[in-house]
Design an enzyme around this catalytic site. Structure first.
Site, short mmCIF file in Angstrom:
data_model
loop_
_atom_site.label_atom_id
_atom_site.label_comp_id
_atom_site.label_asym_id
_atom_site.label_seq_id
_atom_site.Cartn_x
_atom_site.Cartn_y
_atom_site.Cartn_z
N GLU A 122 0.88 -1.33 0.18
CA GLU A 122 0.12 -0.02 -0.10
C GLU A 122 0.80 1.36 0.03
O GLU A 122 2.01 1.10 0.65
CB GLU A 122 -0.90 0.00 1.29
CG GLU A 122 -1.80 -0.96 1.58
CD GLU A 122 -2.24 -0.85 3.01
OE1 GLU A 122 -2.06 -0.17 3.79
OE2 GLU A 122 -2.96 -2.09 3.45
N LYS A 124 2.33 4.61 1.62
CA LYS A 124 2.29 5.35 2.92
C LYS A 124 2.09 6.76 2.73
O LYS A 124 2.79 7.39 2.18
CB LYS A 124 3.91 5.29 3.42
CG LYS A 124 3.98 5.40 4.89
CD LYS A 124 5.25 5.34 5.43
CE LYS A 124 5.39 5.45 6.87
NZ LYS A 124 4.83 6.91 7.10
N ASP A 126 1.13 10.37 3.47
CA ASP A 126 1.76 11.46 4.33
C ASP A 126 0.62 12.35 4.89
O ASP A 126 0.73 13.23 4.36
CB ASP A 126 3.04 12.01 3.70
CG ASP A 126 3.96 12.65 4.32
OD1 ASP A 126 3.89 12.42 5.59
OD2 ASP A 126 4.80 13.24 3.98
N TYR A 237 -6.82 1.90 6.32
CA TYR A 237 -5.85 0.96 5.90
C TYR A 237 -5.80 0.03 7.05
O TYR A 237 -4.89 -1.02 6.78
CB TYR A 237 -4.61 1.69 5.66
CG TYR A 237 -3.79 2.61 6.63
CD1 TYR A 237 -3.67 2.12 7.98
CD2 TYR A 237 -3.67 3.95 6.31
CE1 TYR A 237 -3.08 3.11 8.79
CE2 TYR A 237 -3.10 4.75 7.20
CZ TYR A 237 -2.89 4.28 8.55
OH TYR A 237 -2.62 5.26 9.43
N LYS A 325 10.67 3.61 2.78
CA LYS A 325 10.53 5.18 2.71
C LYS A 325 11.07 5.57 1.09
O LYS A 325 11.92 4.82 0.66
CB LYS A 325 11.56 5.61 3.89
CG LYS A 325 11.11 5.27 5.12
CD LYS A 325 9.56 6.05 5.45
CE LYS A 325 9.67 7.57 5.63
NZ LYS A 325 9.46 8.00 6.94
N CYS A 419 25.79 47.74 -6.49
CA CYS A 419 25.87 46.51 -7.04
C CYS A 419 27.05 45.92 -6.74
O CYS A 419 28.20 46.45 -6.81
CB CYS A 419 26.00 47.05 -8.61
SG CYS A 419 26.46 45.33 -9.64
N CYS A 422 29.79 45.93 -9.91
CA CYS A 422 30.54 46.89 -10.59
C CYS A 422 30.43 48.37 -9.77
O CYS A 422 30.94 49.36 -9.80
CB CYS A 422 29.71 47.50 -11.95
SG CYS A 422 28.02 48.34 -11.76
N CYS A 437 20.89 46.81 -10.88
CA CYS A 437 21.89 47.75 -10.90
C CYS A 437 21.76 48.54 -12.14
O CYS A 437 21.19 47.98 -13.10
CB CYS A 437 23.15 46.89 -11.09
SG CYS A 437 24.59 47.75 -11.85
N CYS A 442 28.28 47.47 -16.13
CA CYS A 442 28.19 46.22 -15.37
C CYS A 442 28.80 45.25 -16.03
O CYS A 442 28.01 44.71 -16.90
CB CYS A 442 26.98 46.46 -14.70
SG CYS A 442 27.18 44.87 -13.43
S1 IVH Z 1 -0.54 0.63 9.04
C1 IVH Z 1 0.32 -1.29 12.84
N1 IVH Z 1 -0.66 1.62 6.43
O1 IVH Z 1 2.47 5.40 8.97
C2 IVH Z 1 0.49 -0.45 11.50
N2 IVH Z 1 0.27 3.24 8.12
O2 IVH Z 1 4.74 4.91 11.13
C3 IVH Z 1 -0.10 0.70 11.61
N3 IVH Z 1 0.72 5.37 7.31
O3 IVH Z 1 0.95 6.28 12.06
C4 IVH Z 1 0.08 1.40 10.36
N4 IVH Z 1 0.21 5.05 5.50
O4 IVH Z 1 0.36 7.43 10.14
C5 IVH Z 1 -0.12 1.94 7.89
N5 IVH Z 1 -0.91 2.37 4.43
C6 IVH Z 1 -0.55 2.48 5.54
C7 IVH Z 1 -0.07 3.66 6.00
C8 IVH Z 1 0.35 4.06 7.36
C9 IVH Z 1 0.83 5.81 6.28
C10 IVH Z 1 1.36 6.21 8.62
C11 IVH Z 1 0.48 6.22 9.67
C12 IVH Z 1 1.34 5.53 10.80
C13 IVH Z 1 2.59 5.50 10.28
C14 IVH Z 1 3.36 4.54 10.86
#
Ligand code: IVH
Length: 682
Positions: A122, A124, A126, A237, A325, A419, A422, A437, A442
């Site tokens: 999935e 992650k 932000d 999620y 990451k 400047c 110059c 300037c 210059c």
């Molecule tokens: S699972 C036990 N799935 O990442 C697992 N977390 O460091 C619980 N996050 O606090 C999290 N996308 O804010 C999971 N697809 C995803 C996620 C996700 C973002 C964030 C979430 C969590 C942090 C974990």
């Protein structure tokens, strides 16, 4: 019901309001979850208004999960702590391919398995993690993660997020546990984030560094009416505690989440083995910049829930999941200095010199701060800790100052008044963001200046185009426009692709440009705001260059069509010592502009002083423009329409209405022959 079995008004209202709530919830899901609305916005609004009316009439009908309650409620003093029924864990991070492979190897070792593991991958997201507690399918609490055990109760704010169902959909065939925790991420779309920041900038508010901060800041508003305006979104999620479920895999969880009315990110997929995870990581990384929401990596989760249990957790991170990451877009660093760089057009650009920092695999140590306004708006000082951003191929940018890290020893910056290249004066013209300037010699601008000086509208030196000018400057043969007149054939022959013939031609062209019309000379100087037509106005008003040079701002402003900014710019130009030196040098080299436009000169020689002409019809012996120039060079002027004040109408063939008007007003009409005769009359 009454005793006779009729429904009372209240009963009918109660039934209808329930109907409306579920209808609105359904259409809300179509809109926010499936992105596939089934009714128009207007029809939705009508249902909404009907429900609102009923609730106003019968306040007892109002339930917290009513969609009318998404607009926000009265501000709170502070958030109440909320003890999560089951703790919110965090994820272990991996930054390299090796670390990702280690994760897979460790799991196989712990589970004593050699075959491929089934994983779900999935994005992650932000944003901000939240925990939603549902009882009998109704949202009762929404809380932030906090320290994982206790978070803050932000229920009122959570209720304003349209993508979070206030009551779960039980019609999808997935039974809703009596008590259920839903975990997911509150996010703000990149586009919505930009709009929000633009608005804050205009309102003089501190901007958010990134979408995550914007989402967090919006969710932690004590006034939920503010949150309601922030277009927050939500992706689910995970499920936390659930009283009874039949789910066997994480994929079952995602499927259930969707059937209950949550959005699950469309990238989520089942894969076999770590190689497929790594391939998925590459795909997601490639898509990253094009996504509507910022993501900072990819999460790998063991699909089988029984295996997840078996693996368990260490130090608050599950062993069955990993956050892979992506390189960060932003880092913080310190501004060690600010340089003012002079560009080709004389604009001074402040550039932040920063303690080198790695962003996305590239070392960043400099970033343009654009101009003084930008520095002032962001309140950037030397010594500040700042957030620096670099997305993809985009040039690095200082996003904001981390004001909380100020020590008080930071130094404000102002663009220098002279400047750095110059030493000429640096000025800022009204309506412009840039400081410039104004030095004609210059070195930072000299190439552009000389190209302009020699251009068609300026000194009109044939053969002295951009390439030649660049060669001459690079070879050190010229340092200012006056040096052109000291060029010698021998030196020119040393240049690439310059033979006897071309260098001879060039020297002749330069020599021929010693007596330019004054207006062309003035234009050639490249004074800011002085274009060809303004140069003409000046030549008409002043007999000689020395008079233009001596003109005061007031005098210049008095000339029609010269505004205060241009007047200031002209006056400053001729008061800058380095410019006066070049003008003097031009004079000594024999450059002597000739003024054919000055009206006082024309009065004694030319016939047209003070006369107004209108040119009409098709002319044979001259173009309109040539006619206009002939008239102007003799002190007259041309206008477009015939009025009482018109002295002559010069009519070619098919003259039309203007001729008729001239005849009606009794104005002298000339054909071209008569016009040329008149011109020659002393
Ligand atoms: S699972 C036990 N799935 O990442 C697992 N977390 O460091 C619980 N996050 O606090 C999290 N996308 O804010 C999971 N697809 C995803 C996620 C996700 C973002 C964030 C979430 C969590 C942090 C974990």
């Amino acid at each position: 019901m009454t005793l006779t079995g009729e429904k009372t008004g209240y009963d009918a209202a109660a039934q209808r309001s329930e109907e409306l709530r579920s209808l609105l919830a359904y259409h809300n899901r179509r809109y926010y979850q499936s992105d596939d609305p089934k009714i128009s916005d207007a029809a939705y609004d009508r249902l909404f208004a009907e429900l609102k009316q009923l609730e106003e009439r019968y306040p007892e009908l109002l339930t917290p999960e009513s969609p009318t309650q998404r607009v926000g409620a009265k501000p709170l003093d502070k958030f109440q702590p909320f003890l999560h029924p089951s703790p919110m864990l965090s994820l272990a991070n991996a930054f390299t391919e090796d670390e990702i492979r280690d994760f897979d190897a460790r799991i196989k070792r712990l589970l004593r398995r050699s075959e491929h593991m089934a994983y779900v991958i999935e994005p992650k997201l932000d944003g901000v993690a939240v925990n939603l507690l549902y009882e009998d399918g109704t949202l009762v609490t929404g809380a932030t993660r906090g320290d994982g055990a206790t978070g803050e109760d932000v229920t009122l704010n959570i209720r304003t997020v349209a993508a979070i169902p206030l009551s779960l959909d039980g019609n999808g065939g997935m039974k809703i546990p009596r008590q259920l925790e839903i975990r997911g991420e509150i996010v703000i779309a990149t586009a919505a984030f930009r709009i929000l920041n633009e608005r804050r900038l205009v309102g003089g508010e501190q901007v958010f560094a990134n979408p995550r901060n914007a989402a967090a800041g919006s969710l932690r508003q004590l006034d939920s009416r503010v949150t309601a305006k922030r277009t927050l979104d939500f992706f689910a999620y995970a499920v936390g505690m659930a009283t009874e479920t039949h789910m066997k895999t994480h994929w079952d969880v995602l499927t259930a989440l969707q059937s209950w009315g949550f959005k699950v990110h469309p990238f989520a997929r089942q894969v076999e083995g770590i190689e497929e995870c790594l391939a998925g990581y590459q795909n997601l990384y490639a898509e990253r910049e094009g996504l509507s929401y910022e993501i900072d990596g990819m999460v790998i989760k063991v699909n089988d829930l029984a295996l997840q249990d078996e693996l368990g957790a260490v130090s608050r991170s599950p062993r069955w999941a990993l956050a892979c990451k992506f390189p960060a877009y932003q880092e913080t660093t310190v501004i060690e200095g600010i340089d003012a760089q002079v560009g080709r057009t004389g604009a001074l650009t402040p550039v932040a010199i920063m303690r080198p920092v790695q962003i996305g695999g590239v070392t960043v140590s400099r970033a343009s701060l654009h101009n003084q306004d930008e520095i002032d708006r962001k309140d950037i000082r030397i010594g500040d800790t700042v957030v620096v951003q670099r997305a993809g191929d985009v040039i690095p940018e200082v996003v904001m100052v981390v004001a909380s890290l100020r020590k008080g020893t930071e130094l404000p910056f102002a663009i220098p008044t002279t400047c750095p290249v110059c030493g000429s004066a640096v000025v800022r013209l009204e309506g412009e963001a840039a400081h410039r300037c104004i030095g004609i010699a210059c070195p930072a601008q000299i190439k552009e200046h000389i190209v302009h000086f020699a251009s068609r509208g300026g000194m009109d030196i044939e053969g002295l185009g951009e390439k030649m000018v660049y060669q001459l400057v690079d070879a050190g043969l010229i340092k200012d426009p006056a040096d052109l007149y000291a060029l010698e054939a021998e030196a020119l022959l040393m240049l690439e692709r310059t033979g006897e013939k071309s260098s001879g031609n060039l020297l002749r062209a330069i020599a021929a440009a010693k007596t330019p019309p004054l207006e062309k000379f003035i234009f050639a100087l490249g004074i800011r705001h002085v274009g060809e037509s303004m140069a003409k106005l000046l030549a008409r008003r002043y007999a000689a260059l020395e008079d233009v040079m001596a003109a005061t701002i007031d005098e210049l402003t008095a000339i029609r069509d010269i505004g205060p900014e241009a007047a200031k710019s002209i006056s400053r130009f001729f008061r800058e010592p380095s410019n006066l030196k070049v003008l003097e040098k031009l004079k000594t080299s024999g450059v002597a502009p000739i003024n054919n436009l000055f009206s006082a000169v024309m009065e004694s020689t030319g016939a047209f002083s003070g006369k107004t002409f209108v040119l009409t019809g098709t002319l044979e012996r001259m173009t309109r423009q040539e006619g206009k120039e002939l008239i102007e060079s003799r002190g007259g002027k041309t206008t477009d329409s015939v009025t009482k004040r018109t002295d002559y109408v010069v009519a070619g063939t098919s003259p039309g209405a203007k001729l008729a008007k001239a005849n009606a007003l009794g104005i002298s009409v000339l054909d071209e022959g008569a016009f040329f005769k008149l011109m020659e009359t002393p």
